[in-house]
Design an enzyme around this catalytic site. Structure first.
Site, mmCIF file in Angstrom:
data_model
loop_
_atom_site.group_PDB
_atom_site.id
_atom_site.type_symbol
_atom_site.label_atom_id
_atom_site.label_comp_id
_atom_site.label_asym_id
_atom_site.label_seq_id
_atom_site.Cartn_x
_atom_site.Cartn_y
_atom_site.Cartn_z
ATOM 1 N N GLU A 31 14.024 -4.441 -2.178
ATOM 2 C CA GLU A 31 12.676 -4.775 -1.705
ATOM 3 C C GLU A 31 11.648 -4.606 -2.817
ATOM 4 O O GLU A 31 11.622 -3.582 -3.503
ATOM 5 C CB GLU A 31 12.346 -3.841 -0.523
ATOM 6 C CG GLU A 31 10.968 -4.011 0.056
ATOM 7 C CD GLU A 31 10.784 -3.185 1.344
ATOM 8 O OE1 GLU A 31 11.786 -2.779 1.970
ATOM 9 O OE2 GLU A 31 9.626 -2.946 1.706
ATOM 10 N N ASP A 78 7.742 -7.771 -0.172
ATOM 11 C CA ASP A 78 6.982 -6.953 0.787
ATOM 12 C C ASP A 78 5.488 -7.031 0.442
ATOM 13 O O ASP A 78 4.767 -7.860 1.015
ATOM 14 C CB ASP A 78 7.495 -5.499 0.782
ATOM 15 C CG ASP A 78 6.689 -4.626 1.722
ATOM 16 O OD1 ASP A 78 5.970 -5.176 2.581
ATOM 17 O OD2 ASP A 78 6.762 -3.383 1.630
ATOM 18 N N LYS A 128 4.222 -7.792 7.993
ATOM 19 C CA LYS A 128 3.441 -6.632 8.439
ATOM 20 C C LYS A 128 2.176 -7.151 9.097
ATOM 21 O O LYS A 128 1.434 -7.923 8.474
ATOM 22 C CB LYS A 128 3.094 -5.740 7.245
ATOM 23 C CG LYS A 128 4.315 -5.097 6.622
ATOM 24 C CD LYS A 128 3.965 -4.166 5.485
ATOM 25 C CE LYS A 128 5.206 -3.407 5.042
ATOM 26 N NZ LYS A 128 4.981 -2.599 3.838
ATOM 27 N N GLU A 145 11.630 -1.752 10.434
ATOM 28 C CA GLU A 145 11.471 -0.367 9.979
ATOM 29 C C GLU A 145 10.379 0.317 10.816
ATOM 30 O O GLU A 145 9.569 1.072 10.274
ATOM 31 C CB GLU A 145 11.137 -0.331 8.482
ATOM 32 C CG GLU A 145 9.884 -1.112 8.115
ATOM 33 C CD GLU A 145 9.573 -1.135 6.630
ATOM 34 O OE1 GLU A 145 10.435 -0.777 5.811
ATOM 35 O OE2 GLU A 145 8.433 -1.510 6.278
HETATM 36 C C1 MUC Z 1 6.745 -0.136 2.185
HETATM 37 O O1 MUC Z 1 6.464 -0.471 1.059
HETATM 38 O O2 MUC Z 1 7.716 -0.658 2.701
HETATM 39 C C2 MUC Z 1 7.375 1.247 4.829
HETATM 40 C C3 MUC Z 1 8.291 2.206 5.012
HETATM 41 C C4 MUC Z 1 8.032 3.235 4.106
HETATM 42 O O3 MUC Z 1 8.638 4.284 3.965
HETATM 43 O O4 MUC Z 1 6.986 2.886 3.360
HETATM 44 C C5 MUC Z 1 6.416 1.727 3.887
HETATM 45 C C6 MUC Z 1 5.843 0.820 2.897
HETATM 46 MG MG MG Z 2 8.060 -1.930 0.998
#
Ligand code: MUC
Ligand code: MG
Length: 369
Positions: free
Chosen positions: A221, A246, A270, A324
């Protein structure tokens, strides 16, 4: 149409330090928005970010200040009947940017509408295709052995069987060693992914991704800088392991530009980055039309933002990499009368009206800064 817009900043300690390349969190700061309609129906929204200003361009304090000074008067001065699309159009004409704040307002408006029509938000934004969502857990204690123990406990509890590891703050070699040790300890039943949070240069990407791909890691990611979308596209075509965008995925127009160049195999969607629930659905549609897989992301929001996201992700035709939506479990305090339901590795999407959750307002006030 709307009597009031109130904002609350809540500081809630996390169950353990959460280490990322951009910040180490000991607490999460939630920004909650409460809108009350003229008939007295209350809707909630959330505009939470990560690590003050170290992750995004809006801080909890700037979000609250802008909601109080600019959004609240625009909303409470609406005199004629307007639907949510028209209200968002009016806000967009008057307010540039501020996507997190806009998402919180739009969420609260949908919560009110859902309560009025007795329908869950998922039905108002197109209709849900699933009642629960797979949820991974993020291992970010910074210690390999602690992470392995934590992951084994999650598998045993049937809470999570996919894990995302936060890397990028140590050398590539150290990070790869840490990830592969966890992969070996958990075996092939657990999916292991990494989030570099844009920490790597081109050469670090080449080296790190090759080693992680050879170690059977499932997904990488945001390995490089947000604006280096050319490198992201190059990595996507060069490697077989899935590359996910992301931070690079923001609003629908920019998702469309990434999709046109097939800059990633997977988009993390998101709702706050998108600027709202409808905009997050647009990004989901752009991705699926372009043959890009979807993942339901988080800004580590509490229950309100988490459930708003769940309603959106429940409408996605395919959610190849799950979600997540674990952050309420990272917090030490409960702000709902009834906690969210996590079971058999999934989060249940509520079926009752609006968001389908009830806030414990006394608790919210007690935690307010
Ligand atoms: C991200 O960058 O993904 C999502 C889960 C995590 O631990 O941080 C966020 C941000
Ligand atoms: Mg991320």
């Amino acid at each position: 149409m709307y009597k009031s817009l109130e904002t609350f900043i809540l500081d809630i300690p996390t169950i353990r330090p959460h280490k990322m390349s951009v910040a180490t969190m000991q607490k999460q700061t939630l920004v909650l928005v409460k809108i009350t309609s003229a008939e007295g129906i209350v809707g909630w929204g959330e505009a939470t970010t990560i690590g003050g200003l170290s992750y995004g361009e809006e801080s909890p304090e700037s979000i609250k200040a802008n909601l109080d000074a600019y959004f609240a008067p625009l909303l409470t001065n609406i005199r004629s009947e307007m639907n949510i699309a028209q209200i968002m159009q009016m806000l967009n004409k008057n307010i540039v940017g501020n996507r997190f704040a806009k998402c919180a307002v739009q969420t609260a408006l949908f919560d009110i509408l859902g309560k009025k029509l007795d329908l869950p938000i998922s039905e108002l934004i197109g209709g849900r295709l699933r009642d629960s969502l797979p949820v991974l857990w993020v291992l970010a204690s910074g210690d390999t052995q602690k992470d392995i123990t934590e992951a084994k406990k999650m598998i045993e509890l049937k809470r999570h069987n996919a894990f995302k590891l936060k890397i990028g703050s140590r050398s590539v070699e150290e990070d790869v060693e840490h990830v592969i040790a966890i992969k070996k300890a958990l075996g092939k039943d657990a999916s292991i992914r990494v989030d570099v949070n844009r920490a790597w240069s081109k050469m670090q990407c080449m080296k790190g991704i090759k080693a992680l791909q050879d170690g059977n890691i499932d997904l990488i990611e945001q390995p490089c800088a947000i604006d280096n979308t050319e490198l992201l596209a190059e990595l996507t075509s060069r490697f077989d392991v899935a590359i996910m965008a992301d931070e690079a995925v923001m609003y629908p127009k920019n998702a469309y530009q990434l999709a046109k160049k097939h800059s990633a195999d997977v988009f993390a969607v998101k709702i706050e980055q998108a600027g709202g629930l409808m905009e997050a659905c647009d990004i989901g549609k752009i991705a699926s039309l372009a043959g890009i897989d979807l993942y339901g992301g988080t800004m580590l929001e509490g229950a309100v933002g988490t459930i708003a996201s769940a309603h959106v992700f429940s409408t996605f035709e395919s959610l190849a990499y799950g979600t997540e939506l674990f952050a309420p479990l990272l917090l030490t305090e409960e702000i709902l009368k009834e906690p969210l339901v996590y079971e058999s590795f999934e989060l249940k999407v509520p079926k009752s009206a609006g968001l389908g959750i009830a806030l414990d307002e006394e608790k919210v006030l007690a935690l307010t800064r």
